[in-house]
Write a protein that holds these residues in place. Structure first.
Motif, short mmCIF file in Angstrom:
data_model
loop_
_atom_site.label_atom_id
_atom_site.label_comp_id
_atom_site.label_asym_id
_atom_site.label_seq_id
_atom_site.Cartn_x
_atom_site.Cartn_y
_atom_site.Cartn_z
N LEU A 22 0.83 -1.21 0.00
CA LEU A 22 0.00 0.00 0.00
C LEU A 22 0.86 1.25 0.00
CD1 LEU A 22 -2.85 -0.77 2.58
CD2 LEU A 22 -3.14 -0.20 0.15
N GLU A 25 2.41 1.73 -3.39
CA GLU A 25 1.42 2.28 -4.32
C GLU A 25 1.20 3.78 -4.07
OE1 GLU A 25 -2.16 -0.09 -4.39
OE2 GLU A 25 -3.34 1.47 -5.38
N ARG A 46 -5.84 5.97 -7.18
CA ARG A 46 -7.02 5.43 -6.51
C ARG A 46 -6.94 5.63 -4.99
NH1 ARG A 46 -10.56 1.45 -7.67
NH2 ARG A 46 -9.76 0.31 -5.88
N ILE A 47 -5.77 5.41 -4.43
CA ILE A 47 -5.62 5.59 -2.98
C ILE A 47 -5.77 7.07 -2.61
CG2 ILE A 47 -4.08 5.32 -1.00
CD1 ILE A 47 -2.96 2.94 -2.01
N GLU A 48 -5.32 7.93 -3.50
CA GLU A 48 -5.45 9.37 -3.27
C GLU A 48 -6.93 9.76 -3.22
OE1 GLU A 48 -4.77 11.71 -6.65
OE2 GLU A 48 -5.59 13.44 -5.61
N PHE A 49 -7.73 9.16 -4.11
CA PHE A 49 -9.18 9.39 -4.13
C PHE A 49 -9.76 9.12 -2.74
CE2 PHE A 49 -13.22 7.02 -4.28
CZ PHE A 49 -14.08 7.95 -4.84
N LEU A 50 -9.33 8.02 -2.13
CA LEU A 50 -9.83 7.67 -0.80
C LEU A 50 -9.25 8.60 0.27
CD1 LEU A 50 -11.52 5.56 0.75
CD2 LEU A 50 -9.42 4.24 1.04
N ASP A 52 -8.25 11.62 0.12
CA ASP A 52 -8.90 12.94 0.07
C ASP A 52 -10.14 12.95 0.95
OD1 ASP A 52 -9.73 15.54 -1.41
OD2 ASP A 52 -11.39 14.17 -1.85
N ALA A 53 -10.97 11.91 0.84
CA ALA A 53 -12.21 11.84 1.63
C ALA A 53 -11.91 11.60 3.11
CB ALA A 53 -13.12 10.75 1.08
N VAL A 54 -10.85 10.84 3.40
CA VAL A 54 -10.46 10.60 4.79
C VAL A 54 -10.05 11.92 5.45
CG1 VAL A 54 -8.77 9.47 6.30
CG2 VAL A 54 -9.74 8.20 4.36
N GLN A 56 -10.92 14.99 4.50
CA GLN A 56 -12.13 15.83 4.64
C GLN A 56 -12.85 15.51 5.94
OE1 GLN A 56 -13.96 18.13 2.83
NE2 GLN A 56 -12.60 18.32 1.07
N LEU A 57 -13.04 14.22 6.20
CA LEU A 57 -13.80 13.84 7.39
C LEU A 57 -13.02 14.10 8.67
CD1 LEU A 57 -16.21 12.75 8.90
CD2 LEU A 57 -15.31 10.45 8.56
N TYR A 131 -4.95 4.92 6.24
CA TYR A 131 -6.33 4.59 6.60
C TYR A 131 -6.64 3.12 6.29
CZ TYR A 131 -11.46 4.83 6.59
OH TYR A 131 -12.79 4.61 6.82
N LEU A 132 -6.25 2.67 5.09
CA LEU A 132 -6.53 1.30 4.69
C LEU A 132 -5.76 0.31 5.57
CD1 LEU A 132 -6.46 1.66 0.80
CD2 LEU A 132 -8.45 1.04 2.18
N LYS A 136 -8.91 4.66 10.95
CA LYS A 136 -9.09 6.11 11.14
C LYS A 136 -8.32 6.66 12.33
CE LYS A 136 -12.38 8.75 12.79
NZ LYS A 136 -13.68 9.27 13.22
#
Lengths: 233, 233
Positions: A22, A25, A46-50, A52-54, A56-57, A131-132, A136
């Motif tokens: 991970l 990648e 793809r990991i960046e996509f996730l 970004d949302a992590v 934000q939250l 995160y993966l 969190k």
């Protein structure tokens, strides 16, 4: 190279990845994958996509809880300042992430390693990988060291315009006369420190300090707002 | 009123709030607070700020894991389709949330209860309250019933343009002749079912079904793309 990154993460942040792939990648750009087509590599998008949302939250949750009186509009402005490219790219360099990005030769020559948009992407993809791999809480622990202290250091104060917020707050029910006055100026020229007071209709409602008049005024507005909102409760 | 909402949440989703005040806040609009200035009420906007970020992450994580081959651009388009006002306002009505919003008299008369932007806000604020009260797993469990099944029902297929994605994928290395053909048409006029095949340079690469030719073509493109990406691995 990723081994060195892992050592640094362990030393500085006590982070120990289980799934090393991970991390690979998260630090690999498409240009590098294209140059090594037979190694079955993946690039960070793809990991960046996730990630970004992590971010934000986790940032939203932190400021939601830290500023229990802050209205939505101001929370939104503050979050926008904290999660922008300019901030993330600085955090990436601070964590030495720039040293570990796997780039294709052309991108390297073109100076991609210093490019703010790439550095921002890598910061996000690192967060996605963390995160993966660890969940969190590990992300919150990491950004509690890297992002949240910047709030107290005033990094985002200019983005959140406290002077305008104070004005909006005070003038909800009619005109109020707001004044900023320098109370104190101290220190040598290269480390000057200003103390400013802010008054509403000639009554002092807050003071603030800063390395410039502007920063001290912003700080005074921020403190006054905080007091006013607390008293309103 | 909130008691009825709690009963419905318990019956339909097995959700039991601990902090009832959070649910009150999530369903209360500012107009209602303004009409009852002495009751110390809070309105939904701050919780909605948080709920928005919770939805971004939970939806991102779901599609990231469900479509392990989907590139970032397509993930981003799909997420945008899933988290938009139009989708959330429909979910809010489906869950009967519209019935429980506390509105001021003027807003009620102006038809706010049917307003898409308000319904979307309330869906987000409900998610924020659920997250604060019960944590992320409870949110995932709820949206696994309310949002994720819509993926299989094809709600977002028009937003993710699979035909264009398939074309982009096939034509990366030059021109390819892509054709869609109706293979079968069955059922009565009011419940017609189409089966469509898609071919690349006269070789069939996928089939799909749908209640219209357009939907069946989109389904065929989606299936073909999935196979092609899997074979690429």
């Amino acid at each position: 190279m990723i081994k060195e990154l892992e050592n640094e993460l362990a030393d500085k942040f006590d982070i120990h990845f289980t799934n090393h792939a991970l991390l690979d990648e998260a630090f690999t750009q498409a240009s590098y994958v294209n140059e090594h087509p037979n190694r079955g590599l993946k690039f960070y998008e793809r990991i960046e996509f996730l990630g970004d949302a992590v971010l934000q939250l986790t940032v939203s949750e932190y400021i939601y809880k830290r500023y229990p009186q802050m209205p939505q509009g101001e929370l939104t402005r503050l979050r926008a300042a904290m999660v922008q490219e300019d901030s993330f790219s600085k955090f990436a360099v601070e964590c030495h992430f720039d040293q570990y990005i796997r780039l294709g030769h052309g991108e390297e020559m073109a100076g991609a390693r210093q490019r703010s948009s790439l550095l921002c992407d890598i910061f996000e993809s690192f967060i996605g990988a963390l995160y993966l791999d660890q969940g969190k809480d590990a992300v919150v622990s990491f950004i509690s060291k890297v992002i949240f202290p910047k709030l107290d250091q005033g990094w985002f104060d200019n983005e959140v315009d406290y002077k305008t917020s104070l004005q909006e707050f005070l003038q909800r029910n009619g005109d109020v006369d707001i004044d900023y006055t320098v109370i104190k100026e101290e220190g040598p020229a290269n480390a000057r420190r200003y103390t400013v007071g802010v008054s509403a209709d000639d009554q002092q409602i807050g003071t603030g300090t800063g390395t410039s008049k502007k920063h001290a005024e912003m700080d005074a507005a921020k403190n006054a707002l905080q007091d006013l909102r607390q008293n309103q409760q």
